[in-house]
Write an enzyme that holds these catalytic residues in place. Sequence first.
Site, PDB file in Angstrom:
ATOM      1  N   TYR A 211     -88.362 -16.069  60.621  1.00 47.19           N
ATOM      2  CA  TYR A 211     -89.508 -16.816  61.423  1.00 47.19           C
ATOM      3  C   TYR A 211     -90.537 -16.887  60.301  1.00 47.19           C
ATOM      4  O   TYR A 211     -90.419 -15.769  59.454  1.00 47.19           O
ATOM      5  CB  TYR A 211     -89.892 -16.400  62.644  1.00 47.19           C
ATOM      6  CG  TYR A 211     -90.465 -15.113  62.564  1.00 47.19           C
ATOM      7  CD1 TYR A 211     -91.907 -14.865  62.553  1.00 47.19           C
ATOM      8  CD2 TYR A 211     -89.768 -13.738  62.381  1.00 47.19           C
ATOM      9  CE1 TYR A 211     -92.730 -13.693  62.376  1.00 47.19           C
ATOM     10  CE2 TYR A 211     -90.373 -12.624  62.204  1.00 47.19           C
ATOM     11  CZ  TYR A 211     -91.679 -12.398  62.195  1.00 47.19           C
ATOM     12  OH  TYR A 211     -92.190 -11.249  62.307  1.00 47.19           O
TER      13      TYR A 211
ATOM     14  N   SER B 277     -99.254  -8.088  64.036  1.00 47.27           N
ATOM     15  CA  SER B 277     -97.919  -7.948  63.655  1.00 47.27           C
ATOM     16  C   SER B 277     -97.229  -8.391  64.753  1.00 47.27           C
ATOM     17  O   SER B 277     -97.395  -8.333  65.924  1.00 47.27           O
ATOM     18  CB  SER B 277     -97.564  -6.422  63.093  1.00 47.27           C
ATOM     19  OG  SER B 277     -97.270  -5.572  64.177  1.00 47.27           O
ATOM     20  N   LYS B 278     -96.010  -8.709  64.237  1.00 44.85           N
ATOM     21  CA  LYS B 278     -94.990  -9.122  65.387  1.00 44.85           C
ATOM     22  C   LYS B 278     -94.260  -8.231  66.306  1.00 44.85           C
ATOM     23  O   LYS B 278     -94.074  -8.159  67.352  1.00 44.85           O
ATOM     24  CB  LYS B 278     -94.185 -10.040  64.973  1.00 44.85           C
ATOM     25  CG  LYS B 278     -92.427  -9.610  64.747  1.00 44.85           C
ATOM     26  CD  LYS B 278     -91.483 -10.477  65.184  1.00 44.85           C
ATOM     27  CE  LYS B 278     -90.330 -10.010  65.490  1.00 44.85           C
ATOM     28  NZ  LYS B 278     -89.389  -9.635  64.423  1.00 44.85           N
ATOM     29  N   ARG B 279     -94.532  -7.094  65.601  1.00 45.60           N
ATOM     30  CA  ARG B 279     -94.076  -5.766  66.635  1.00 45.60           C
ATOM     31  C   ARG B 279     -94.742  -5.568  67.711  1.00 45.60           C
ATOM     32  O   ARG B 279     -94.125  -5.104  68.868  1.00 45.60           O
ATOM     33  CB  ARG B 279     -94.356  -4.435  65.752  1.00 45.60           C
ATOM     34  CG  ARG B 279     -93.569  -4.276  64.511  1.00 45.60           C
ATOM     35  CD  ARG B 279     -93.698  -3.034  63.797  1.00 45.60           C
ATOM     36  NE  ARG B 279     -92.652  -2.064  64.625  1.00 45.60           N
ATOM     37  CZ  ARG B 279     -91.649  -1.747  64.648  1.00 45.60           C
ATOM     38  NH1 ARG B 279     -90.999  -2.408  63.735  1.00 45.60           N
ATOM     39  NH2 ARG B 279     -91.201  -0.989  65.368  1.00 45.60           N
TER      40      ARG B 279
END
Length: 521
Positions: free
Chosen positions: A16, A255-257
């Site tokens: 992504y 962040s995608k975390r």
Amino acid sequence: MTTPVRTRFAPSPTGYMHIGGMRTALFAWLWARHTGGVFILRIDDTDQERNVEAALGPIFRAFEWLGLNWDEGPKVGGPYEPYYQSQRTPLYQAAVDKLLAEGKAFKDFDAPEVIAEDRKQAEAAKKTYVNIRRSLELSDAEKKQLEADGKPFVVRFLIPRDQKIAIDDAVRGHVEWDCSLMPDPVIMRSNGSFLYNFATVVDDSQMQITHVIRAEEHLANTPVQALIHMALGNPLPVFAHIPFITAPGSTKKLSKRDVEKLRNSPQLKKMFDRADEVFPQLGLGDSKTLNPVMVEYYERLGYLPSGILNALSRLGWSLDGTTEFLSLEDVIQNFTLERIVKAPAGFDPEKLQSYQQYWMNQLPLGDKVTGCLPFLTQARLVSGEVDDSTREIVVKVISAVADRLRVFSDILDYKEFFVDDEAMTFDEKPFQQRLRDAPEAVGLLKSVREQLTTVTPFDAATLDKLVHDFVETSGIKIGQIVHALRVAVTGKSVGVGLFDALAILGRERSLRRIDRALERF
RNA sequence: GGCCCCAUCGUCUAGAGGCCUAGGACAUCGGAUUUUCAGUCCGAGUACUGGGGUUCGAAUCCCCAUGGGGUCACCA
């Protein structure tokens, strides 16, 4: 002679495109375009397995959607091929060999456990950990013997510990580090593969990168990279470390975390909710499959590249104190590294919304229609083949929706115009409030219905006049009939102007819907 | 914790010694327009982290403190 600017963006194939990464890429791209230089895409796939192509899809797609083309890289090739790190190992090998031969790197035979122990001791003694160069003490014969025995080793770059290393960062200014505090970084693993910090240096140099524009979190890598460049005899590129984007309402890196945490942030909640509302209609999953940290989220929701690009450019960069709306062309023309803001910038969905709204309003009607149509088809509100009469209705609806349309998928909020009269659903709350609970509603509705059967032409202006005259003669307040009529005809309490709605539906459909409402009391 | 970076309204920012009793935008709150929603127009409130210097004069320069953040891998 001035060498042309060459910048690069080096994503890893993660499946992504991160919105923050996109902003970093944009800045690098802008600098290349502003200076008439070259923008390069290079794939950092050193430790990836098979699915590189699939994982790269969304990344290319994001660049293409936003119109950020690359001059060299995957698909387009270029003079410094290949542009995949996984295919460039001979280059890295040669560089390691050179450093080894010149004594600027060394083979370290210490086992990982030994290193871990060293680190522990340093920690216990509250001293900065710097690796102990035991293998450097080995005689040539000993080294040969170890290698012959198949003893594993890593290659470390030898930090000149008696020096200081400084760079003049294009956004941060002069930054300096004391080499005596730096451990010798591993540049080649015991399995023969190479580390990012090293591969990057080799690539940047071989690809003649003049400006390394990247996120601030890489600042700490920079002294090592600069030292390696110097050891390899490369000229130093200009470094420009741009601040990262923080999550809304936070000071931490977006962040995608943390997506699950973001879901509950008040600023982002609306965006997740919208995803859950719209994506299922489009057959695209929901906010779990596409969320606001991914570029694709915006594309699939029908944001405009100009809106996203405007928002991204203004995050950590400004032209002056007053200019908010800039086309890509404007930004290219005015973009300079010195006007990049040093402090991290918070991602603000509201502000993005306002840029988006501005650019959507700039769009001529025809473009809005073209933009909305795919969403209507995808949601099966119009059938595959768009004939002239369908298109006509879409044009009318969009004209009536006017600047309520912020993103293309907003058109799905007006599906009442695209469903069959029998299939249209009434929202319960307004139906109750405006019809059932309004004692005069039935009578008024019936009277107006009567008049609607004959009025001509059946257009907004005429209907407007009809209703106002009706209000006048019957001595009621306009709200009493308007609300009832709106709910009867659209099933909702909000939407486009009532007279527009009636005109779009036409006489037949309007009457049928009123009858349905009447029956439903 | 070591090293490094950063610090103006809630948010994005303007500001490179006097033009700053700090400007713009988004958001917020009023008011106007209106058949709903949105929009539009008008208006309001809200900020230079603190302390020391330097200077006739500091949001702007220097130092310290505080706060926030990044990074410390045989990840990228």
